[in-house]
Design a protein around this motif. Structure first.
Motif, PDB file in Angstrom:
ATOM      1  N   MET A 175       0.855  -1.179   0.000  1.00  0.00           N
ATOM      2  CA  MET A 175       0.000   0.000   0.000  1.00  0.00           C
ATOM      3  C   MET A 175       0.890   1.227   0.000  1.00  0.00           C
ATOM      4  O   MET A 175       1.960   1.240   0.611  1.00  0.00           O
ATOM      5  CB  MET A 175      -0.891   0.004   1.236  1.00  0.00           C
ATOM      6  N   ARG A 176       0.469   2.259  -0.723  1.00  0.00           N
ATOM      7  CA  ARG A 176       1.236   3.504  -0.755  1.00  0.00           C
ATOM      8  C   ARG A 176       0.272   4.673  -0.772  1.00  0.00           C
ATOM      9  O   ARG A 176      -0.882   4.543  -1.209  1.00  0.00           O
ATOM     10  CB  ARG A 176       2.127   3.553  -1.999  1.00  0.00           C
ATOM     11  N   LEU A 177       0.727   5.799  -0.271  1.00  0.00           N
ATOM     12  CA  LEU A 177      -0.100   7.002  -0.286  1.00  0.00           C
ATOM     13  C   LEU A 177       0.787   8.214  -0.439  1.00  0.00           C
ATOM     14  O   LEU A 177       1.833   8.322   0.202  1.00  0.00           O
ATOM     15  CB  LEU A 177      -0.933   7.107   0.990  1.00  0.00           C
ATOM     16  N   SER A 178       0.392   9.098  -1.327  1.00  0.00           N
ATOM     17  CA  SER A 178       1.157  10.315  -1.515  1.00  0.00           C
ATOM     18  C   SER A 178       0.216  11.501  -1.367  1.00  0.00           C
ATOM     19  O   SER A 178      -0.894  11.503  -1.901  1.00  0.00           O
ATOM     20  CB  SER A 178       1.835  10.227  -2.884  1.00  0.00           C
ATOM     21  N   ALA A 179       0.633  12.475  -0.575  1.00  0.00           N
ATOM     22  CA  ALA A 179      -0.207  13.639  -0.302  1.00  0.00           C
ATOM     23  C   ALA A 179       0.510  14.890  -0.787  1.00  0.00           C
ATOM     24  O   ALA A 179       1.733  14.983  -0.715  1.00  0.00           O
ATOM     25  CB  ALA A 179      -0.465  13.741   1.198  1.00  0.00           C
ATOM     26  N   VAL A 180      -0.262  15.830  -1.299  1.00  0.00           N
ATOM     27  CA  VAL A 180       0.290  17.118  -1.698  1.00  0.00           C
ATOM     28  C   VAL A 180      -0.343  18.194  -0.820  1.00  0.00           C
ATOM     29  O   VAL A 180      -1.562  18.236  -0.672  1.00  0.00           O
ATOM     30  CB  VAL A 180       0.001  17.432  -3.186  1.00  0.00           C
ATOM     31  N   ALA A 181       0.498  19.027  -0.224  1.00  0.00           N
ATOM     32  CA  ALA A 181       0.011  20.151   0.578  1.00  0.00           C
ATOM     33  C   ALA A 181       0.380  21.438  -0.146  1.00  0.00           C
ATOM     34  O   ALA A 181       1.429  21.512  -0.786  1.00  0.00           O
ATOM     35  CB  ALA A 181       0.648  20.127   1.966  1.00  0.00           C
ATOM     36  N   ALA A 182      -0.497  22.441  -0.058  1.00  0.00           N
ATOM     37  CA  ALA A 182      -0.197  23.720  -0.708  1.00  0.00           C
ATOM     38  C   ALA A 182      -0.185  24.834   0.329  1.00  0.00           C
ATOM     39  O   ALA A 182      -1.013  24.857   1.246  1.00  0.00           O
ATOM     40  CB  ALA A 182      -1.230  24.014  -1.788  1.00  0.00           C
ATOM     41  N   GLY A 183       0.777  25.716   0.168  1.00  0.00           N
ATOM     42  CA  GLY A 183       0.878  26.865   1.065  1.00  0.00           C
ATOM     43  C   GLY A 183       1.360  28.077   0.301  1.00  0.00           C
ATOM     44  O   GLY A 183       1.421  28.052  -0.937  1.00  0.00           O
ATOM     45  N   ASP A 184       1.735  29.131   1.006  1.00  0.00           N
ATOM     46  CA  ASP A 184       2.161  30.366   0.354  1.00  0.00           C
ATOM     47  C   ASP A 184       3.411  30.159  -0.504  1.00  0.00           C
ATOM     48  O   ASP A 184       3.605  30.817  -1.514  1.00  0.00           O
ATOM     49  CB  ASP A 184       2.470  31.441   1.408  1.00  0.00           C
ATOM     50  N   ALA A 185       4.270  29.231  -0.065  1.00  0.00           N
ATOM     51  CA  ALA A 185       5.547  29.063  -0.761  1.00  0.00           C
ATOM     52  C   ALA A 185       5.507  27.916  -1.766  1.00  0.00           C
ATOM     53  O   ALA A 185       6.528  27.340  -2.110  1.00  0.00           O
ATOM     54  CB  ALA A 185       6.655  28.831   0.254  1.00  0.00           C
ATOM     55  N   GLY A 186       4.301  27.543  -2.219  1.00  0.00           N
ATOM     56  CA  GLY A 186       4.212  26.487  -3.222  1.00  0.00           C
ATOM     57  C   GLY A 186       3.695  25.182  -2.650  1.00  0.00           C
ATOM     58  O   GLY A 186       3.054  25.173  -1.593  1.00  0.00           O
ATOM     59  N   MET A 187       4.004  24.095  -3.335  1.00  0.00           N
ATOM     60  CA  MET A 187       3.475  22.789  -2.940  1.00  0.00           C
ATOM     61  C   MET A 187       4.578  21.918  -2.347  1.00  0.00           C
ATOM     62  O   MET A 187       5.746  22.064  -2.669  1.00  0.00           O
ATOM     63  CB  MET A 187       2.880  22.090  -4.165  1.00  0.00           C
ATOM     64  N   GLN A 188       4.152  21.003  -1.495  1.00  0.00           N
ATOM     65  CA  GLN A 188       5.079  20.025  -0.929  1.00  0.00           C
ATOM     66  C   GLN A 188       4.418  18.659  -0.927  1.00  0.00           C
ATOM     67  O   GLN A 188       3.187  18.557  -0.986  1.00  0.00           O
ATOM     68  CB  GLN A 188       5.503  20.428   0.489  1.00  0.00           C
ATOM     69  N   THR A 189       5.248  17.617  -0.833  1.00  0.00           N
ATOM     70  CA  THR A 189       4.716  16.260  -0.913  1.00  0.00           C
ATOM     71  C   THR A 189       5.072  15.442   0.322  1.00  0.00           C
ATOM     72  O   THR A 189       6.093  15.680   0.961  1.00  0.00           O
ATOM     73  CB  THR A 189       5.316  15.529  -2.137  1.00  0.00           C
ATOM     74  N   GLY A 190       4.224  14.493   0.627  1.00  0.00           N
ATOM     75  CA  GLY A 190       4.508  13.522   1.687  1.00  0.00           C
ATOM     76  C   GLY A 190       4.188  12.140   1.160  1.00  0.00           C
ATOM     77  O   GLY A 190       3.299  11.982   0.317  1.00  0.00           O
ATOM     78  N   TYR A 191       4.904  11.150   1.641  1.00  0.00           N
ATOM     79  CA  TYR A 191       4.758   9.807   1.067  1.00  0.00           C
ATOM     80  C   TYR A 191       4.941   8.742   2.132  1.00  0.00           C
ATOM     81  O   TYR A 191       5.821   8.856   2.990  1.00  0.00           O
ATOM     82  CB  TYR A 191       5.811   9.613  -0.026  1.00  0.00           C
ATOM     83  N   GLN A 192       4.102   7.746   2.103  1.00  0.00           N
ATOM     84  CA  GLN A 192       4.249   6.585   2.976  1.00  0.00           C
ATOM     85  C   GLN A 192       4.006   5.330   2.147  1.00  0.00           C
ATOM     86  O   GLN A 192       3.157   5.326   1.258  1.00  0.00           O
ATOM     87  CB  GLN A 192       3.188   6.612   4.088  1.00  0.00           C
ATOM     88  N   SER A 193       4.741   4.273   2.461  1.00  0.00           N
ATOM     89  CA  SER A 193       4.463   3.003   1.798  1.00  0.00           C
ATOM     90  C   SER A 193       4.700   1.872   2.766  1.00  0.00           C
ATOM     91  O   SER A 193       5.431   2.013   3.746  1.00  0.00           O
ATOM     92  CB  SER A 193       5.344   2.836   0.557  1.00  0.00           C
ATOM     93  N   MET A 194       4.046   0.765   2.489  1.00  0.00           N
ATOM     94  CA  MET A 194       4.113  -0.396   3.367  1.00  0.00           C
ATOM     95  C   MET A 194       4.006  -1.623   2.477  1.00  0.00           C
ATOM     96  O   MET A 194       3.154  -1.665   1.584  1.00  0.00           O
ATOM     97  CB  MET A 194       2.911  -0.300   4.317  1.00  0.00           C
ATOM     98  N   GLY A 195       4.865  -2.589   2.654  1.00  0.00           N
ATOM     99  CA  GLY A 195       4.765  -3.795   1.844  1.00  0.00           C
ATOM    100  C   GLY A 195       5.352  -4.988   2.571  1.00  0.00           C
ATOM    101  O   GLY A 195       6.331  -4.845   3.318  1.00  0.00           O
ATOM    102  N   HIS A 196       4.730  -6.129   2.397  1.00  0.00           N
ATOM    103  CA  HIS A 196       5.193  -7.345   3.081  1.00  0.00           C
ATOM    104  C   HIS A 196       4.986  -8.567   2.200  1.00  0.00           C
ATOM    105  O   HIS A 196       4.113  -8.580   1.347  1.00  0.00           O
ATOM    106  CB  HIS A 196       4.407  -7.549   4.382  1.00  0.00           C
TER     107      HIS A 196
END
Lengths: 466, 446
Positions: A175-196
Motif C-alpha cells: 500500500m502507498r499514499l502520496s499527499a500534496v500540501a499547498a501553502g504560500d511558498a508552493g506545494m510540498q509532498t509527503g509519502y508513505q508506503s508499506m509492503g510485506h
C-alpha cells in the motif's frame, strides 16, 4: 495457479538444452497474478488485474549464457525455447539429447494467514477510500491525495541440470499514499508506503488512517521548510529509514558479479576492515514476512541469513549459482530476476544493520550542528568509484543537540568506503524500513532494508542554503 | 492491417449496450547481446505478446491484461475488466479517445535491413565496439559492450472508432568502461542508436566511453559555491524529461504541476523552445500514433520561454476542457494509458560544446548525474542531484571533480538557462540531448 510442469517434461527439456554440449541448463517457470487498485483526486480510478505466465531457459556453455523465454508452457513450446537458448549459447549442432535427472522436489512457500484472493475487491477499495479521507482530514493544506493498493501471487518453479527441482509461492501486499500540501511558498509532498511478503492479515494489524495521516503530516510540515544546507556535516538517520544508505554505500558493491569484473571498490577486500567496527551488515532473504523475502531465490537456491560485514570486517560477498559454481563454493540464495523474461543476477534481498548500543536521543543530543533525516527516498551508486547518492524526503536541522527546522528535499552524496568508516554512533532501536524496488541492469526486484538510528560524522548535503 | 488488428476488433465487437471497450494488442521481440573480453557473455533472444483491455461503463473504468494472446485467456481478461469496473468511482470525464481527424504522419519505422540482419553480425558489432573502446587507452577496461534490438507490432481498437496498427523496430549499442590509475577507478559510457545497424557510429561510442572514464581520473571533491554549469547532452536529456513531467496535462488537472496556472506566461529564458515531436524520424521514440491510437503530432510546449501548452491524453483533455494533443503513453500492453511527452527536444542553438565552454569561462561541465529519481521533486520544484564532471577555467576544461551535488529549483533553472547548444545527440530515450548552460546553481562539496 501453481506452475505445473511434469518432472519428465523438465528432464527432457533440459536434455534438449544440453544437446549441443553445454555445461549447465535451467528452466525457470513463473505464474504471476496481481490485482491493483488506484485512487487519485478522490476517485477510485481503476481496478486492474493482470496475469503473466511463462518460462525462461538458460544454457551456459563456456563463458557464454544463452537465454530464451516463452509463454507457451507445453513440452513443444519449452523444447523450442531450449533449442533457441542452446543456439544462442553456441552449443547448437554437436551431440544429441542428453539425459538429465532431477532430485525430488522441494518447496518453501511463504506462510500466509489470509489469502488476498479470498478478500473482496470491495474491501481493498475501502482501504483506499479510508486512507484518502484520513489524509484529507489531516489539515486544510492537503490539496491532493493519491493512493494505491496491490497484491500479487508469484509461483515459481526452477529445475536445472545439477538436479535442482524447487518451487515457491510468494504472496505480497503493498500500500502507498502520496499527499500534496499547498501553502504560500508552493506545494510540498509527503509519502508513505508499506509492503510485506504476507497476506491480508497485514491490514488487520495496521492502522491505515494513521499511515495516511503520517504522509499528510510530512507534506504539511515541509510547507514551512527552508532550503537544505549545502556542504559537509554530520547526518543522523532515523531508524528504519536509512537502510538504503547501506544498500547503496556497500550492498551493490558486495554483489559477486560486480566483484568478478573488478567493478567494485570492495573487490579483493574480504577479511579487511571496510566499515566502522560498529557495523554488522546482514542480507537475509529468509526473514519472515519482509518485502524482500522469498523461500527460494530465482535459481532454486533456498534463501538464507548471510553476514556480509561483521564488526566492520568484510566477511563475504553475495552469490548467484554461476559465480558460486566458478569459485567452487556454495551459493548464498541471492540469484534473482524480475520475471521469466529476465536472466538472473546477484541481487540483495533484505539488507540490514544490526543494533548498536546508543540511545537514539543521545545521538541527536551529541550532535551540535547537522541534519536529521526522518525519511529517505531512493538512491543510486557507482560501484566502481564507490560514490553514491540518496534522497531525503523529510529532514530537519540539528542545532545545539536539538532537532529544529524542517528542510526541503535534496540529495546526500558520499563515497561508500569512507561513509561506512565514518559511522560513529549506532542506536539500539533497530527497525525495518519501507518496501523498496531495487533496479539493476534494467530489472526491478522487491527488496527490504533496516537499521537503527545512526550518525555519519561527515556527509555532503546537497541543498542550496549556505 | 495485421492479424493483431483483427484480434483487437474482435474484442471490441463484444461490447454490450452502454459499454465502451478499448483493446490494445502487442507482440514483440528483442535480442540482447553482451560481450565481455571477446566472448559473448550472454545472448537473450525473446518474443512476447499480450493484450490489455479497458472497459468503461457509467463512468467507471475496469482494466485487465494478460501476457498471452490465447483465445480463452482473452475471454477471461475481458470478463475481469468488466468485473473490475464495478469497484471504481464514477468519473464524468472517463472515456476513450475518439478519432479527431488529425492525419497520421506516416514514417518508416520499420527497417527490413535490421529485421534481416544476421545474428553473427550483431555479435561481431558488440565485439568490435568492445575492442575499439579498449584500444582507445591502456588504462581502459571494458565493463560490458552491448548490442540490443527490439521489434514490436501493435494494434488498438475502440468502440469509439479508433483503429490503428503498425510495427516498428530499432537498435542501439552501449558500452561502459572502467579506467584505472594509481588504485583509483572511474567509469564512463557511450551510446549509438539507429533504425538499423548501418546508422551506428561505433567510433564515437567508443571514444565517448573511453574519454568519459579517463578524464575523471584524479577527480577530487570540489569546494562548495555557486557555479554556472554546462550540462553534457545526455544530462540535458534527463533534465528536460523532468521538465516535461511538470507540463503533463494529468498533473495539471489534478493540481500537481507547479506550472498549472502559468499558461501563456514566461516560465523560462528566451533561449528555451521546447518541442515534443514524435514525427521527427531521427528521434529514437518517433511514432505514428500515441497510446490511444490518435495521430502523434509535433507540439510546441515552450516557445522562446513562454509556456504555450500542456500535453494531454483524451482523459486529461476532457477534464481540462480541451482536446487531446496525442500524448497518451503506454508502457506495454498492461495498464491504461497515462500522459507524457513522446519525443522531446529543445530547439538547438548553433554552437559546439567547446565554443560554449570558451564563452562560459568559469564553471563546471556536468558529465553525469546520479539520483535524479531521489533528489528531484517535480511537485515542489526542488532539484538536487549527485554529479561528476570537469571544472571549466579560463574558457577551457580543467581538473576533474566528483562526489558533489548541484542544486536549485526547476523554476529557477528554467529562467537561468543562458544557452542551448547546437550539438544535438540522438539517444535511446524519449528526449534528445544537446549541451545546455545554466547559471547560478549551488555546488555542494567539501
Amino acid at each position: 495457479m501453481i506452475v505445473v510442469i511434469e518432472p519428465d517434461v523438465l528432464e527432457r527439456t533440459l536434455g534438449t538444452a544440453m544437446a549441443g554440449g553445454a555445461e549447465f541448463a535451467e528452466v525457470f517457470a513463473e505464474n504471476r497474478r496481481s490485482v491493483s487498485a488506484s485512487l487519485d483526486d478522490g476517485r477510485v480510478e481503476q481496478v486492474t488485474s493482470s496475469r503473466d505466465r511463462g518460462a525462461g531457459i538458460r544454457v551456459v556453455a563456456g563463458e557464454t549464457t544463452g537465454y530464451a523465454y516463452t509463454s507457451d508452457l507445453s513440452e513443444k513450446g519449452l523444447a523450442e525455447a531450449a533449442r533457441t537458448a542452446a543456439a544462442a549459447a553456441k552449443g547448437g549442432g554437436a551431440g544429441g539429447q542428453r539425459v538429465v535427472s532431477l532430485e525430488s522436489a522441494y518447496s518453501r512457500p511463504a506462510v500466509i494467514q489470509r489469502d488476498p484472493r479470498d478478500v473482496s475487491t470491495q474491501a481493498k477499495v475501502a482501504l483506499l477510500l479510508a486512507a484518502d479521507e484520513a489524509a484529507r482530514s489531516a489539515g486544510s493544506e492537503i490539496v491532493q491525495v493519491s493512493a494505491g493498493y496491490g497484491d500479487s501471487r508469484r509461483s515459481v518453479l526452477v529445475a536445472n541440470t545439477e538436479g535442482v527441482y524447487a518451487t515457491d509461492e510468494q504472496v505480497r501486499v503493498l500500500m502507498r499514499l502520496s499527499a500534496v500540501a499547498a501553502g504560500d511558498a508552493g506545494m510540498q509532498t509527503g509519502y508513505q508506503s508499506m509492503g510485506h511478503t504476507r497476506g491480508w492479515e497485514v491490514f488487520d494489524e495496521m492502522d491505515v488512517e494513521q499511515f495516511a495521516r503520517e504522509a499528510a503530516r510530512q507534506a504539511i510540515t515541509k510547507l514551512s521548510a527552508r532550503p537544505a544546507p549545502s556542504g559537509t556535516m554530520p547526518v543522523v538517520i532515523q531508524r528504519g529509514t536509512g537502510g538504503v544508505l547501506f544498500h547503496e554505500a556497500c550492498g551493490h558493491g558486495l554483489e559477486a558479479d560486480l566483484i568478478a569484473k573488478g567493478a567494485s571498490v570492495y573487490a579483493g577486500r574480504v577479511g579487511e576492515l571496510v566499515a566502522s567496527p560498529l557495523v554488522t551488515l546482514v542480507d537475509n532473504g529468509d526473514m519472515p514476512g519482509e518485502w524482500g523475502t522469498l523461500g527460494i531465490d530465482d535459481e532454486g537456491h533456498p534463501t538464507q541469513h548471510n553476514v556480509l560485514i561483521k564488526d566492520g570486517v568484510l566477511t563475504d560477498y553475495m552469490w548467484d549459482v554461476l559465480r558460486a559454481r566458478r569459485e567452487g563454493r556454495p551459493g548464498s540464495g541471492n540469484g534473482r530476476r524480475q520475471s521469466y523474461r529476465h536472466l538472473p543476477m546477484v541481487r540483495m534481498t533484505n539488507t540490514y544493520v544490526l543494533d548498536g548500543a546508543e540511545d537514539p536521543d543521545d545521538i541527536i543530543a551529541a550532535t551540535d550542528h547537522g541534519v536529521y533525516v526522518a525519511h529517505l527516498g531512493g538512491g543510486s551508486v557507482n560501484t566502481a568509484s564507490g560514490d553514491f547518492v540518496f534522497g531525503m524526503t523529510e529532514a530537519y536541522l540539528i542545532e545545539g543537540g536539538r532537532i529544529t527546522e524542517p528542510l526541503r528535499d535534496g540529495n546526500l552524496i558520499g563515497n561508500g568506503p569512507k561513509v561506512l568508516a565514518d559511522i560513529d554512533m549506532l542506536g539500539n532501536d533497530f527497525a525495518m524500513g519501507s518496501p523498496g524496488t531495487c533496479g539493476k541492469d534494467g530489472q526491478g526486484v522487491p527488496v527490504g532494508d533496516g537499521q537503527p538510528t545512526l550518525r555519519v560524522a561527515a556527509l555532503t548535503v546537497g541543498g542550496t542554503a549556505a | 492491417m495485421n492479424d493483431l488488428q483483427a484480434l483487437a476488433d474482435s474484442v471490441v465487437a463484444q461490447a454490450r449496450p452502454g459499454e465502451q471497450i478499448e483493446a490494445f494488442v502487442a507482440r514483440g521481440g528483442e535480442t540482447e547481446i553482451r560481450v565481455y573480453r571477446g566472448e559473448v557473455e550472454h545472448f537473450v533472444s525473446a518474443r512476447s505478446e499480450g493484450i490489455g483491455i479497458r472497459v468503461i461503463s457509467d463512468g467507471r473504468t475496469g482494466v485487465s491484461s494478460a501476457g498471452t494472446l490465447d483465445q480463452a485467456a482473452i475471454a477471461e481478461v475481458l470478463g475481469e475488466a468488466r468485473e473490475n469496473l464495478g469497484f471504481g468511482t464514477a468519473d464524468e470525464w472517463a472515456g476513450l479517445a475518439t478519432p479527431d481527424g488529425v492525419e497520421v504522419t506516416r514514417q518508416s519505422l520499420w527497417s527490413e535491413e535490421l529485421a534481416a540482419y544476421p545474428t553473427e553480425d550483431k555479435i561481431a558489432l558488440a565485439r568490435d565496439l568492445e575492442a575499439m573502446t579498449a584500444a582507445r587507452d591502456p588504462r581502459i577496461r571494458v565493463d560490458e559492450a552491448n548490442y540490443a534490438d527490439v521489434m514490436g507490432e501493435t494494434a488498438v481498437a475502440t468502440t469509439s472508432g479508433v483503429r490503428q496498427s503498425g510495427r516498428e523496430n530499432g537498435c542501439y549499442m552501449t558500452v561502459s568502461t572502467l579506467a584505472d590509475q594509481d588504485g583509483e577507478t572511474q567509469t564512463g559510457f557511450g551510446f549509438t542508436v539507429g533504425r538499423s545497424p548501418i546508422e551506428f557510429d561505433l567510433e564515437r561510442a567508443a571514444g565517448d566511453a573511453a574519454l568519459r572514464a579517463t578524464r575523471l581520473l584524479g577527480a577530487t571533491k570540489p569546494s562548495s559555491g555557486r557555479v554556472t554549469v554546462v550540462l553534457d547532452p545526455y544530462v540535458t536529456a534527463q533534465f528536460i524529461s523532468i521538465i516535461s513531467s511538470t507540463l503533463n496535462g494529468e498533473a495539471v488537472v489534478k493540481g500537481r504541476s507547479l506550472f498549472r496556472d502559468r499558461l501563456g506566461e514566461q516560465i523560462a529564458s528566451e533561449v528555451v523552445t521546447l518541442i515534443d515531436d514524435p514525427t521527427n524520424p531521427r528521434a529514437y521514440t518517433a511514432s505514428e500514433v500515441d497510446g490511444e491510437g490518435l495521430a502523434a503530432r509535433p507540439n510546441r510546449l515552450i516557445e522562446a520561454g513562454r509556456l504555450e501548452m500542456f500535453v494531454h491524453s483524451s482523459y486529461s483533455a476532457r477534464r481540462a476542457g480541451t482536446v487531446s494533443t496525442g500524448n497518451a503513453v503506454r508502457s506495454g500492453y498492461a495498464g491504461s494509458p497515462g500522459v507524457g511527452a513522446l519525443a522531446l527536444q529543445l530547439q538547438p542553438g548553433s554552437r559546439s560544446q567547446s565554443e560554449i565552454i570558451a564563452e562560459v569561462g568559469e564553471g563546471v561541465l556536468i558529465q553525469s548525474v546520479s539520483g535524479i529519481h531521489s533528489g528531484v521533486n517535480a511537485v515542489s520544484g526542488d532539484f538536487s542531484t549527485g554529479a561528476a564532471g570537469l571544472m571549466i577555467r579560463n574558457g577551457a576544461l580543467a581538473e576533474p571533480v566528483k562526489e558533489f551535488t548541484i542544486a536549485s529549483t526547476l523554476q529557477r533553472m528554467l529562467t537561468d538557462i543562458i544557452e542551448v547548444g547546437g550539438d544535438v545527440e540522438w539517444l535511446p530515450m524519449r528526449s534528445t540531448g544537446m549541451s545546455l548552460v545554466i547559471r547560478d546553481l549551488t555546488m555542494s562539496g567539501s
